[in-house]
Structures are given as structure tokens and as C-alpha cells.
Design an enzyme around this catalytic site. Structure first.
Site, mmCIF file in Angstrom:
data_model
loop_
_atom_site.group_PDB
_atom_site.id
_atom_site.type_symbol
_atom_site.label_atom_id
_atom_site.label_comp_id
_atom_site.label_asym_id
_atom_site.label_seq_id
_atom_site.Cartn_x
_atom_site.Cartn_y
_atom_site.Cartn_z
ATOM 1 N N SER A 73 0.853 -1.195 0.000
ATOM 2 C CA SER A 73 0.000 0.000 0.000
ATOM 3 C C SER A 73 0.883 1.237 0.000
ATOM 4 O O SER A 73 1.708 1.423 0.910
ATOM 5 C CB SER A 73 -0.875 0.011 1.248
ATOM 6 O OG SER A 73 -1.374 1.329 1.445
ATOM 7 N N HIS A 110 -1.253 -1.310 -4.284
ATOM 8 C CA HIS A 110 -2.532 -1.004 -3.623
ATOM 9 C C HIS A 110 -2.597 0.492 -3.330
ATOM 10 O O HIS A 110 -1.698 1.059 -2.715
ATOM 11 C CB HIS A 110 -2.610 -1.819 -2.332
ATOM 12 C CG HIS A 110 -3.898 -1.717 -1.597
ATOM 13 N ND1 HIS A 110 -5.014 -2.463 -1.935
ATOM 14 C CD2 HIS A 110 -4.267 -0.964 -0.518
ATOM 15 C CE1 HIS A 110 -6.002 -2.183 -1.090
ATOM 16 N NE2 HIS A 110 -5.578 -1.277 -0.227
ATOM 17 N N ASP A 113 -4.760 3.517 -1.702
ATOM 18 C CA ASP A 113 -5.809 3.788 -0.717
ATOM 19 C C ASP A 113 -6.378 5.189 -0.884
ATOM 20 O O ASP A 113 -5.718 6.185 -0.571
ATOM 21 C CB ASP A 113 -5.243 3.628 0.698
ATOM 22 C CG ASP A 113 -5.053 2.166 1.068
ATOM 23 O OD1 ASP A 113 -6.026 1.399 0.922
ATOM 24 O OD2 ASP A 113 -3.946 1.797 1.494
ATOM 25 N N MET A 134 -9.048 7.933 0.278
ATOM 26 C CA MET A 134 -9.873 8.268 1.451
ATOM 27 C C MET A 134 -10.416 9.678 1.313
ATOM 28 O O MET A 134 -9.713 10.579 0.845
ATOM 29 C CB MET A 134 -9.026 8.179 2.717
ATOM 30 C CG MET A 134 -8.309 6.854 2.891
ATOM 31 S SD MET A 134 -7.475 6.784 4.484
ATOM 32 C CE MET A 134 -6.566 5.244 4.311
ATOM 33 N N HIS A 138 -8.410 1.005 -3.818
ATOM 34 C CA HIS A 138 -9.311 0.751 -2.690
ATOM 35 C C HIS A 138 -9.995 2.064 -2.328
ATOM 36 O O HIS A 138 -9.364 2.970 -1.783
ATOM 37 C CB HIS A 138 -8.471 0.217 -1.515
ATOM 38 C CG HIS A 138 -9.237 -0.044 -0.268
ATOM 39 N ND1 HIS A 138 -8.619 -0.282 0.946
ATOM 40 C CD2 HIS A 138 -10.571 -0.120 -0.013
ATOM 41 C CE1 HIS A 138 -9.529 -0.490 1.888
ATOM 42 N NE2 HIS A 138 -10.720 -0.382 1.324
ATOM 43 N N MET A 165 -12.171 4.227 -0.160
ATOM 44 C CA MET A 165 -12.805 4.406 1.155
ATOM 45 C C MET A 165 -13.500 5.754 1.097
ATOM 46 O O MET A 165 -13.075 6.727 1.725
ATOM 47 C CB MET A 165 -11.733 4.332 2.253
ATOM 48 C CG MET A 165 -11.230 2.919 2.486
ATOM 49 S SD MET A 165 -9.638 2.858 3.328
ATOM 50 C CE MET A 165 -8.551 3.004 1.912
ATOM 51 N N MET A 168 -11.267 -6.201 5.583
ATOM 52 C CA MET A 168 -10.498 -5.220 6.361
ATOM 53 C C MET A 168 -10.149 -5.851 7.705
ATOM 54 O O MET A 168 -11.034 -6.208 8.484
ATOM 55 C CB MET A 168 -11.308 -3.945 6.586
ATOM 56 C CG MET A 168 -11.560 -3.117 5.332
ATOM 57 S SD MET A 168 -10.082 -2.694 4.381
ATOM 58 C CE MET A 168 -9.111 -1.785 5.589
ATOM 59 N N ASP A 203 -6.499 -6.723 4.274
ATOM 60 C CA ASP A 203 -5.939 -5.370 4.274
ATOM 61 C C ASP A 203 -5.912 -4.820 5.696
ATOM 62 O O ASP A 203 -6.953 -4.578 6.297
ATOM 63 C CB ASP A 203 -6.808 -4.480 3.360
ATOM 64 C CG ASP A 203 -6.204 -3.100 3.174
ATOM 65 O OD1 ASP A 203 -5.107 -2.842 3.692
ATOM 66 O OD2 ASP A 203 -6.857 -2.279 2.490
HETATM 67 C C1 DX5 Z 1 -6.200 1.150 5.787
HETATM 68 C C2 DX5 Z 1 -5.742 0.900 4.364
HETATM 69 C C3 DX5 Z 1 -4.642 -0.097 4.269
HETATM 70 C C4 DX5 Z 1 -3.392 0.321 4.974
HETATM 71 C C5 DX5 Z 1 -2.592 -0.873 5.332
HETATM 72 O O1 DX5 Z 1 -7.290 1.979 5.763
HETATM 73 O O2 DX5 Z 1 -6.820 0.409 3.582
HETATM 74 O O3 DX5 Z 1 -4.374 -0.429 2.927
HETATM 75 O O4 DX5 Z 1 -2.615 1.193 4.250
HETATM 76 O O5 DX5 Z 1 -1.498 -0.436 6.064
HETATM 77 P P1 DX5 Z 1 -0.740 -1.367 7.098
HETATM 78 O O6 DX5 Z 1 -0.208 -2.518 6.332
HETATM 79 O O7 DX5 Z 1 0.336 -0.478 7.628
HETATM 80 O O8 DX5 Z 1 -1.738 -1.770 8.137
HETATM 81 ZN ZN ZN Z 2 -6.424 -0.493 1.529
#
Ligand code: DX5
Ligand code: ZN
Length: 227
Positions: free
Chosen positions: A12, A37, A39, A41, A70, A72, A141, A177
Site C-alpha cells: 500500500s 494497492h 488507498d 480516502m 481501494h 474508502m 479489512m 488489508d
Molecule cells: C487502511 C488501508 C490499508 C493500509 C494498510 O485503511 O486500507 O491499505 O494502508 O497499512 P498497514 O499494512 O500499515 O496496516
Molecule cells: Zn487499503
């Protein structure tokens, strides 16, 4: 993308140097990452803000593997085409983010991308039972979404097992994840996960100038799943 259920590691970029995404992606891919990956948000669905379609489009040319986005975010249907145009291979939306996940999955596939559904830790496995024909990936998750570096929630192992059974021989990836380390990767893989998203445990100790630790971290994660 041909389907296969071998273990893949998807670093990620939430844990990468935000001022250097292109080079970070190239470094981690050259060290053995299988997917990247991304993320996204929005500060509404989760209490953190990262980036949107223009950033995804800017990093796309640096990704030689698979761009796993991903989302969110709330109002996810309004943004699917923007992320598809930005070059996503896979777009994952949260089942908690809208009332019409079936339609959302169809919209993602219509945009030309593979469709993923993500489940927060409190959401039961059964919630996706009637989506199985519409999806290419399920993301469990194993932390509450919003931040990297959190602790793995062990109750999710039972959910991974239940989903693995539900998937049976359908060509659906089972992704985990959050909080994936050398300790939790094997538990997840044993329960049936085949895509391991890992942020902090892949990017720790390394940098664009010193990428070898990325390779060591990826190898030790992979190795942890083989025992
Ligand atoms: C959390 C994200 C993950 C996160 C994982 O909201 O969706 O992808 O970056 O990070 P680690 O591996 O550090 O938990
Ligand atoms: Zn993620």
C-alpha cells in the site's frame, strides 16, 4: 489479467514517501511487489484524506503490475468512471458506503475494471452472499479503515475462512488489508486469503535511495506464508 490463486503481495503506497510516489512504486515493484494497492480516502467515509483520480492517473505510468484501487469514500458511484479513466485495473468499494452495492459492482465492471467489495471488521461475511456473481475480489479489512500501521483484528480470521468457503471455485480473489506482518500473513493465508495488502511492513527500513529492505520485507512476508 488471468486468474490464479497464488499468494500475491500488494504494497500500500499509504506507507510510501508521498513526495515520491513514482520512484517508490518503481522501487517496490523491482523488489518483487505483485500488485500496487492505492488507498483513496475522502474524510467522510473514513476520518482521513489521501488523494483522488488525478494522482492515480499521474502514478499509473509507473505501475507495471496491477493497479488495485481501494475506495474508502462515500457516494462511490459518482466516482467510478473517474478512477477507471485514471487507469485502475481493480476498483474496490465498501459495502458500507452505499445502499446499492449490487449496482455499484455492475458499474465497476461496465467501466472496464475488475470489481471488488470491501468489508469493514464489523460487517458479516454473509453480507456479500448475493454479490458473488458480480465480483472479482473481496477485501476483508483486518483493521478499521483510515490509517496505516494499525493492529490486526484477529476476529477477522473466522470471516476469511467463511468467505473462502463461500467463494468455492469461483474466480474471486480474497484480499486482506490492514496489520499484515510476518505473524498475521500466515494466519490470513492459512484461512484462505491470497492477496496480502501490506503498507508499513513492506516500506519499513527502506527508501528510494535504499530499496533493498523492500525486497527483504517482501521476501520475508512471502516466506512466512510458506510454513
Ligand atoms: C487502511 C488501508 C490499508 C493500509 C494498510 O485503511 O486500507 O491499505 O494502508 O497499512 P498497514 O499494512 O500499515 O496496516
Ligand atoms: Zn487499503
Amino acid at each position: 489479467m488471468n486468474f490464479d490463486r497464488s499468494i500475491k503481495i500488494a504494497p500500500s503506497i499509504l506507507s510510501a514517501d508521498f513526495a515520491n510516489f513514482g520512484k517508490e512504486i518503481e522501487a517496490v515493484e523491482s523488489q518483487g511487489a505483485d500488485w500496487i494497492h492505492v488507498d483513496v480516502m475522502d474524510g467522510h467515509f473514513v476520518p482521513n484524506i489521501t488523494f483522488g483520480p488525478p494522482l492515480c492517473a499521474a502514478i499509473r505510468p509507473h505501475i507495471k503490475t496491477v493497479m488495485d484501487i481501494h475506495l474508502m469514500i462515500s457516494n462511490v458511484d459518482d466516482y467510478i468512471n473517474n478512477f477507471a479513466k485514471a487507469g485502475a485495473d481493480i476498483i474496490t468499494a465498501h459495502i458500507e458506503a452505499g445502499n446499492h452495492s449490487h449496482r455499484t459492482m455492475q458499474a465497476i465492471r461496465s467501466s472496464g475494471c475488475k470489481a471488488g467489495i470491501a468489508l469493514n471488521p464489523s460487517t458479516p461475511a454473509e453480507s456479500i452472499e448475493y454479490l458473488l456473481d458480480e465480483i472479482d475480489l473481496i477485501c476483508v479489512m483486518t483493521v478499521n479503515p483510515g490509517f496505516g500501521g494499525q493492529k490486526f483484528i484477529h476476529s477477522q480470521i473466522a470471516k476469511i475462512k467463511a468467505l473462502r468457503e463461500m467463494i468455492a471455485d469461483r474466480p474471486i480473489h480474497l484480499e486482506v488489508d490492514g496489520g499484515i506482518t510476518n505473524h498475521t500473513a500466515p494466519l490470513s493465508a492459512e484461512a484462505g486469503a491470497n492477496i496480502l495488502v501490506a503498507g508499513s511492513s513492506v516500506f519499513k527500513n527502506g527508501s528510494v535511495q535504499n530499496p533493498n529492505p523492500y525486497g527483504e520485507n517482501l521476501r520475508s512476508l512471502r516466506l512466512s506464508c510458506e510454513v
